[in-house]
Write a protein that holds these residues in place. Structure first.
Motif, mmCIF file in Angstrom:
data_model
loop_
_atom_site.group_PDB
_atom_site.id
_atom_site.type_symbol
_atom_site.label_atom_id
_atom_site.label_comp_id
_atom_site.label_asym_id
_atom_site.label_seq_id
_atom_site.Cartn_x
_atom_site.Cartn_y
_atom_site.Cartn_z
ATOM 1 N N ALA A 22 -0.537 9.751 26.822
ATOM 2 C CA ALA A 22 -0.398 10.754 26.110
ATOM 3 C C ALA A 22 -1.777 10.855 25.527
ATOM 4 O O ALA A 22 -2.537 10.423 25.612
ATOM 5 N N ASN A 23 -1.795 12.216 24.662
ATOM 6 C CA ASN A 23 -2.866 12.575 23.823
ATOM 7 C C ASN A 23 -2.885 11.890 22.690
ATOM 8 O O ASN A 23 -1.846 11.969 21.796
ATOM 9 N N ILE A 24 -3.923 11.016 22.117
ATOM 10 C CA ILE A 24 -3.856 10.337 20.985
ATOM 11 C C ILE A 24 -4.969 10.669 20.097
ATOM 12 O O ILE A 24 -5.925 10.765 20.544
ATOM 13 N N PHE A 25 -4.762 10.955 18.771
ATOM 14 C CA PHE A 25 -5.653 11.383 18.052
ATOM 15 C C PHE A 25 -5.852 10.393 16.919
ATOM 16 O O PHE A 25 -4.870 10.229 16.245
ATOM 17 N N VAL A 26 -7.104 9.626 16.636
ATOM 18 C CA VAL A 26 -7.100 8.679 15.657
ATOM 19 C C VAL A 26 -8.167 9.098 14.569
ATOM 20 O O VAL A 26 -9.209 9.423 14.999
ATOM 21 N N PHE A 27 -7.867 8.696 13.329
ATOM 22 C CA PHE A 27 -8.664 8.877 12.390
ATOM 23 C C PHE A 27 -8.205 7.883 10.981
ATOM 24 O O PHE A 27 -7.269 7.151 11.105
ATOM 25 N N GLU A 28 -9.070 7.740 10.225
ATOM 26 C CA GLU A 28 -8.803 6.990 9.325
ATOM 27 C C GLU A 28 -8.656 7.565 7.754
ATOM 28 O O GLU A 28 -9.553 8.545 7.732
ATOM 29 N N GLY A 29 -7.901 7.124 6.910
ATOM 30 C CA GLY A 29 -7.624 7.589 5.485
ATOM 31 C C GLY A 29 -7.955 6.470 4.437
ATOM 32 O O GLY A 29 -8.805 5.524 4.935
ATOM 33 N N GLU A 30 -7.480 6.677 3.392
ATOM 34 C CA GLU A 30 -7.927 5.425 2.346
ATOM 35 C C GLU A 30 -7.718 4.327 2.873
ATOM 36 O O GLU A 30 -8.495 3.543 2.702
ATOM 37 N N GLU A 55 0.807 -1.082 -0.083
ATOM 38 C CA GLU A 55 0.006 -0.044 -0.174
ATOM 39 C C GLU A 55 0.965 1.062 0.014
ATOM 40 O O GLU A 55 1.920 1.434 0.768
ATOM 41 N N LYS A 56 0.435 2.419 -0.626
ATOM 42 C CA LYS A 56 1.118 3.518 -0.601
ATOM 43 C C LYS A 56 0.910 4.256 0.558
ATOM 44 O O LYS A 56 -0.006 4.257 1.237
ATOM 45 N N ILE A 57 2.225 4.564 1.169
ATOM 46 C CA ILE A 57 1.815 5.280 2.414
ATOM 47 C C ILE A 57 1.848 6.912 2.371
ATOM 48 O O ILE A 57 2.607 7.478 1.497
ATOM 49 N N VAL A 58 0.640 7.599 2.642
ATOM 50 C CA VAL A 58 0.732 8.859 2.608
ATOM 51 C C VAL A 58 0.447 9.755 3.991
ATOM 52 O O VAL A 58 -0.039 9.276 4.824
ATOM 53 N N LEU A 59 1.578 10.573 3.975
ATOM 54 C CA LEU A 59 1.937 11.185 5.212
ATOM 55 C C LEU A 59 1.446 12.619 5.312
ATOM 56 O O LEU A 59 1.218 13.242 4.213
#
Length: 174
Positions: free
Chosen positions: A138-146, A57-61
């Motif tokens: 720690a403060n963790i922020f989670v989200f989903e991309g493609e 998979e391509k990694i998009v940062l």
């Protein structure tokens, strides 16, 4: 002639002193980096290339990072843990340990599902997806991309310098 010898001796001593100060600093720097390399960290570019091959998979940062001073950043492809395989980037400040930010990606097919009682806040991103805020050590922020589930982790000690809107902006930069 005596003056020339004294001048040469003085300059040699000065350069030798500067050299040993730098050498000690170099040793400390290399020791810090060596410890991270022993843990499997490498350049971000090397880790991206390795993980793209492992995950196919391509990694998009994100193109943004928190507005905090970092002295180092490293990447690691954690590929020996089955469904817990991840790609990880750490941003560190050798002189200020609280300046610590992590970006971790998991393949979306192995995304972690959070129970509602573990989610402190939900924020909508520009793409309509949700960002979950999980506050623990720690403060963790989670989200989903493609193709990926993203985790942005920021040390609680600098959370006032990196408020939620900054992390939402980072998430929106993908």
């Amino acid at each position: 002639m005596k003056r020339i010898y004294i001048l040469i001796f003085t300059l040699s001593f000065g350069f030798t002193s500067l050299g040993s100060v730098n050498a000690n600093g170099q040793d400390e720097r290399h020791q810090f980096e060596k410890g991270l390399f022993e843990l499997g960290y490498k350049t971000v570019e090397e880790a991206v290339n390795q993980c793209e091959k492992v995950f196919t998979e391509k990694i998009v940062l994100p193109y943004k990072i928190p507005p905090v001073q970092f002295t180092h950043y490293f990447g690691r492809c954690n590929k020996d843990f089955g469904i817990n395989n991840t790609f990880e980037i750490i941003f560190l400040n050798k002189n200020t340990p609280e300046n610590h930010y992590t970006l971790t990606l998991r393949p979306k097919k192995h995304a972690i599902k959070f129970k509602p009682e573990h989610i402190d806040k939900i924020v909508k991103l520009d793409n309509g997806k949700e960002l979950f805020v999980v506050k623990r050590a720690a403060n963790i922020f989670v989200f989903e991309g493609e193709d990926w589930q993203y985790f942005l982790g920021i040390d609680k000690r600098i959370s006032k310098s990196v408020p939620l809107d900054v992390l939402v902006d980072i998430a929106n930069s993908i």
